[in-house]
Design an enzyme around this catalytic site. Structure first.
Site, PDB file in Angstrom:
ATOM      1  N   HIS A  14      61.998  87.143  45.520  1.00 32.73           N
ATOM      2  CA  HIS A  14      62.785  86.126  46.205  1.00 32.73           C
ATOM      3  C   HIS A  14      61.963  85.463  47.305  1.00 32.73           C
ATOM      4  O   HIS A  14      62.206  84.318  47.674  1.00 32.73           O
ATOM      5  CB  HIS A  14      64.039  86.746  46.844  1.00 32.73           C
ATOM      6  CG  HIS A  14      65.051  87.235  45.856  1.00 32.73           C
ATOM      7  ND1 HIS A  14      64.981  88.489  45.288  1.00 32.73           N
ATOM      8  CD2 HIS A  14      66.148  86.632  45.340  1.00 32.73           C
ATOM      9  CE1 HIS A  14      66.007  88.641  44.459  1.00 32.73           C
ATOM     10  NE2 HIS A  14      66.729  87.528  44.467  1.00 32.73           N
TER      11      HIS A  14
ATOM     12  N   ASP B  39      64.480  84.107  35.684  1.00 30.14           N
ATOM     13  CA  ASP B  39      65.158  84.445  36.932  1.00 30.14           C
ATOM     14  C   ASP B  39      65.316  83.127  37.696  1.00 30.14           C
ATOM     15  O   ASP B  39      64.838  82.072  37.263  1.00 30.14           O
ATOM     16  CB  ASP B  39      64.351  85.489  37.712  1.00 30.14           C
ATOM     17  CG  ASP B  39      65.202  86.298  38.690  1.00 30.14           C
ATOM     18  OD1 ASP B  39      66.345  85.883  38.990  1.00 30.14           O
ATOM     19  OD2 ASP B  39      64.725  87.342  39.175  1.00 30.14           O
TER      20      ASP B  39
END
Length: 339
Positions: A184, A254
């Protein structure tokens, strides 16, 4: 379904605003993904899922991350606090059969809870290893530290979800557990040799390679392709995910907005599709970013369309179910872990 886009989008709030409605109608995404910011309560969420399907005029898949533990978008007191995967992993060390049954029951309950509000795809189970010294982003989300329990408990999780009409997504293929950074926030690089990764990280995904969907890892596996993360590496997608692991289901990225990836959002999408991903996932609901992703997305056709249709069909028939009995049995099975 030939006009549908190879994209899944998030949205900003509790309901669709006019700009979102117009964009989604025009972009015609394959699916949507919901987060805590989109959730207020049962009635609101049920209305929202109806609104999303009405917006595109079909029974569009609606995704959510409802693993249990710290990754749960539907939270108490309105929803059950499902245990993290490690709770089942701990039980597996004491009683394998009890852990498998508990995992299946827990995910059948998750499916029941999700379908009640119109959600029919769960971004679960996590098939990554929990590895000491790695970044904590996986941690207790993993079903174990070795491939065997992850394969068995991951299988039970998939079975529980599908018995409740919810399609599972295994993640993060080919394996996120060894990463020493959170994708992230930055791009992790895994330096270990391909042979070791095949025996460990990749093995649970190979055992679960008949899953209808899988989500990629934004990770560089330096011994396989040191130039691109798996999501954007044709080497990893073709040789490892499709070849070695044998996964032939719908492969989605993702979240494209994660900081592990570089470039414009159009470029991120185009690189992912060129590498062999079937579907682009964009989660944060930012309209400018979504419009750029839409420019990089493709219309589903050929093999991508076949996989997308098969994945949508995995939201199958709901088997007869008594949630109160299931929760009672689940709690009894988990008692040795907490007692």
């Amino acid at each position: 379904m030939s006009g549908v886009s190879s994209a899944i989008y998030g949205l900003a709030g509790l309901t669709l605003d006019p700009e979102e409605k117009a964009f989604f109608r025009d972009a015609d995404p394959w699916g949507f993904i919901l987060f805590a910011r989109n959730v207020e309560g049962v009635r609101q969420l049920s209305r929202l899922t109806l609104e999303l399907r009405d917006c595109v005029g079909r029974d569009v898949p609606i995704l959510i991350d409802q693993e249990g533990g710290r990754v749960a978008r539907l939270k108490p007191p309105t929803w059950r606090a499902a245990p993290a995967a490690q709770r089942f992993a701990d039980l597996y060390l004491k009683d394998e059969e009890a852990a498998i049954e508990a995992t299946r029951l827990n995910h059948r309950l998750l499916a029941h809870e999700l379908r009640a509000v119109g959600i029919d795809v769960d971004c679960a189970p996590v098939a990554d290893l929990r590895i000491e010294g790695a970044d904590a982003i996986i941690g207790d989300r993993a079903f174990g530290t070795t491939p065997e329990p992850i394969a068995h408990l991951g299988r039970a999780a998939m079975e529980g979800l599908m018995a409740g009409g919810v399609a599972p997504i295994i993640k993060h293929i080919p394996g996120h557990g060894r990463a020493k950074a959170d994708s992230h926030l930055e791009l992790p690089v895994v330096p270990e040799e391909h042979g070791l990764l095949s025996e460990t990280d990749f093995a649970p995904f190979k055992a679960l390679n008949d899953a209808p969907m899988a989500m990629t890892a934004h990770i560089v596996y330096a011994d396989i392709d040191d130039s691109a993360p798996a999501t954007q590496s044709r080497e990893v997608v073709e040789k490892v995910i499709r070849g070695e692991i044998g996964f032939d289901g719908l492969l989605m990225t993702d979240d494209l907005s994660m900081k592990a990836l570089e470039g414009t959002f159009r470029e991120r999408g185009e690189r992912s599709l060129k590498a062999g991903c079937d579907m682009l996932l964009h989660c944060n609901g930012d309209m400018a970013e979504m419009k750029a992703v839409a420019e990089g997305a493709a219309r589903l056709d050929g093999k991508r369309l076949e996989r997308a249709d098969a994945a949508a069909a995995a939201r199958g028939t709901i088997e007869e179910f008594d949630p109160q009995d299931a929760e009672s049995r689940l709690n009894a099975l988990l008692e040795p872990v907490t007692g």
